[in-house]
Design a protein around this motif. Structure first.
Motif, PDB file in Angstrom:
ATOM      1  N   GLU A  32       0.875  -1.178   0.000  1.00 47.46           N
ATOM      2  CA  GLU A  32       0.000   0.000   0.000  1.00 47.46           C
ATOM      3  C   GLU A  32       0.908   1.223   0.000  1.00 47.46           C
ATOM      4  O   GLU A  32       1.643   1.449   0.951  1.00 47.46           O
ATOM      5  CB  GLU A  32      -0.916   0.005   1.218  1.00 47.46           C
ATOM      6  CG  GLU A  32      -1.922  -1.124   1.197  1.00 47.46           C
ATOM      7  CD  GLU A  32      -2.933  -1.025   2.319  1.00 47.46           C
ATOM      8  OE1 GLU A  32      -3.360   0.102   2.647  1.00 47.46           O
ATOM      9  OE2 GLU A  32      -3.276  -2.084   2.867  1.00 47.46           O
ATOM     10  N   THR A  33       0.855   1.980  -1.086  1.00 44.82           N
ATOM     11  CA  THR A  33       1.787   3.082  -1.301  1.00 44.82           C
ATOM     12  C   THR A  33       1.069   4.422  -1.303  1.00 44.82           C
ATOM     13  O   THR A  33       0.011   4.554  -1.915  1.00 44.82           O
ATOM     14  CB  THR A  33       2.489   2.915  -2.672  1.00 44.82           C
ATOM     15  OG1 THR A  33       3.092   1.619  -2.734  1.00 44.82           O
ATOM     16  CG2 THR A  33       3.534   3.986  -2.890  1.00 44.82           C
ATOM     17  N   THR A  34       1.666   5.403  -0.636  1.00 44.35           N
ATOM     18  CA  THR A  34       1.221   6.786  -0.723  1.00 44.35           C
ATOM     19  C   THR A  34       2.396   7.604  -1.221  1.00 44.35           C
ATOM     20  O   THR A  34       3.500   7.517  -0.676  1.00 44.35           O
ATOM     21  CB  THR A  34       0.756   7.320   0.649  1.00 44.35           C
ATOM     22  OG1 THR A  34      -0.283   6.481   1.147  1.00 44.35           O
ATOM     23  CG2 THR A  34       0.246   8.757   0.526  1.00 44.35           C
ATOM     24  N   TYR A  35       2.157   8.378  -2.292  1.00 42.89           N
ATOM     25  CA  TYR A  35       3.171   9.268  -2.860  1.00 42.89           C
ATOM     26  C   TYR A  35       2.922  10.686  -2.351  1.00 42.89           C
ATOM     27  O   TYR A  35       1.778  11.111  -2.258  1.00 42.89           O
ATOM     28  CB  TYR A  35       3.102   9.248  -4.384  1.00 42.89           C
ATOM     29  CG  TYR A  35       3.423   7.903  -4.988  1.00 42.89           C
ATOM     30  CD1 TYR A  35       4.742   7.488  -5.170  1.00 42.89           C
ATOM     31  CD2 TYR A  35       2.402   7.041  -5.378  1.00 42.89           C
ATOM     32  CE1 TYR A  35       5.029   6.253  -5.731  1.00 42.89           C
ATOM     33  CE2 TYR A  35       2.686   5.809  -5.942  1.00 42.89           C
ATOM     34  CZ  TYR A  35       4.001   5.419  -6.114  1.00 42.89           C
ATOM     35  OH  TYR A  35       4.291   4.199  -6.670  1.00 42.89           O
ATOM     36  N   PHE A  36       4.016  11.400  -2.082  1.00 43.09           N
ATOM     37  CA  PHE A  36       3.929  12.746  -1.521  1.00 43.09           C
ATOM     38  C   PHE A  36       4.626  13.759  -2.417  1.00 43.09           C
ATOM     39  O   PHE A  36       5.598  13.441  -3.104  1.00 43.09           O
ATOM     40  CB  PHE A  36       4.579  12.785  -0.133  1.00 43.09           C
ATOM     41  CG  PHE A  36       3.866  11.938   0.881  1.00 43.09           C
ATOM     42  CD1 PHE A  36       2.896  12.487   1.701  1.00 43.09           C
ATOM     43  CD2 PHE A  36       4.157  10.595   1.010  1.00 43.09           C
ATOM     44  CE1 PHE A  36       2.227  11.704   2.636  1.00 43.09           C
ATOM     45  CE2 PHE A  36       3.497   9.798   1.942  1.00 43.09           C
ATOM     46  CZ  PHE A  36       2.528  10.356   2.752  1.00 43.09           C
ATOM     47  N   ASP A  37       4.139  14.997  -2.380  1.00 33.38           N
ATOM     48  CA  ASP A  37       4.774  16.118  -3.067  1.00 33.38           C
ATOM     49  C   ASP A  37       4.276  17.394  -2.394  1.00 33.38           C
ATOM     50  O   ASP A  37       3.438  17.345  -1.489  1.00 33.38           O
ATOM     51  CB  ASP A  37       4.421  16.118  -4.561  1.00 33.38           C
ATOM     52  CG  ASP A  37       5.470  16.818  -5.423  1.00 33.38           C
ATOM     53  OD1 ASP A  37       6.260  17.634  -4.896  1.00 33.38           O
ATOM     54  OD2 ASP A  37       5.489  16.567  -6.644  1.00 33.38           O
ATOM     55  N   THR A  38       4.778  18.516  -2.834  1.00 38.06           N
ATOM     56  CA  THR A  38       4.299  19.810  -2.348  1.00 38.06           C
ATOM     57  C   THR A  38       3.090  20.230  -3.189  1.00 38.06           C
ATOM     58  O   THR A  38       2.821  19.648  -4.242  1.00 38.06           O
ATOM     59  CB  THR A  38       5.399  20.879  -2.471  1.00 38.06           C
ATOM     60  OG1 THR A  38       5.737  21.031  -3.845  1.00 38.06           O
ATOM     61  CG2 THR A  38       6.628  20.503  -1.662  1.00 38.06           C
TER      62      THR A  38
END
Length: 189
Positions: A32-38
């Motif tokens: 289960e992956t969560t990708y992050f950015d601004t």
């Protein structure tokens, strides 16, 4: 620096099943992956990816960056998603840090990976069969792909082997990362 070099192929579920029959004793990993950015996509603009992935319940945080040549830089840390972990990943990657509170979830993926390390003439590869969904913007699309990741030996042997596997099972190259496809979904594209 960690370096990741892999080839990805889009596949139908029946192709994954056929490939699975070639070997025994696959490792099953629930991801289960969560990708992050601004908010202004500062990481994406620099072709960097920051994610937190639960792998069979274990938190693994990863930063990926572009590098010269083939592949990409990759730094992993088995740790909870927190400011300290993120700061360490930026430091290891040699990147200008971004404040932890400026990061937000962009998109994600939920899939099952069957993984197998295979010794082939000239090198060692890991073959991964991924099946699940990519998620973004309240929508989801199916994920079904084969990854061949170079581990040791001759990279050219790995490329030739991956291409022969693709030809045997009529697999099509997948040129976009999971993050790229999920982020486009989040943008409604």
């Amino acid at each position: 620096m960690g370096r990741e070099f892999e080839l990805k192929y889009a596949a139908a579920p029946e192709k994954l099943a056929a490939i699975r029959q070639m070997w025994e004793n696959w490792e099953r990993i629930s991801m289960e992956t969560t990708y992050f950015d601004t908010r202004d996509s500062a990481l994406s603009a620099k072709h960097c990816t920051l994610r937190c992935r639960m792998e069979n319940g274990v938190s693994v945080c990863t930063m990926k960056t572009p590098i010269a040549g083939f592949g990409r830089g990759e730094w992993d840390k088995k740790a909870d998603w927190c400011a300290k972990t993120v700061a360490e990943l930026f430091e290891k990657a040699g990147r200008e840090p971004i404040a932890f509170d400026a990061l937000h979830p962009v998109c994600g993926a939920k899939f099952t990976r069957l993984a197998k390390t295979v010794e082939i003439p000239g090198c060692t590869v890991e073959i991964a069969l991924d099946e699940g969904v990519l998620m973004g913007g309240g929508r989801q699309i199916p994920l079904c792909e084969v990854e061949v990741e170079f581990k040791a030996g001759d990279e050219n042997a790995a490329v030739l082997w991956a291409k022969s596997l693709a030809a045997k099972f009529d697999l099509q190259p997948e040129n976009q990362s999971k993050f790229r496809r999920a982020s486009l979904l989040a943008k409604g594209e």
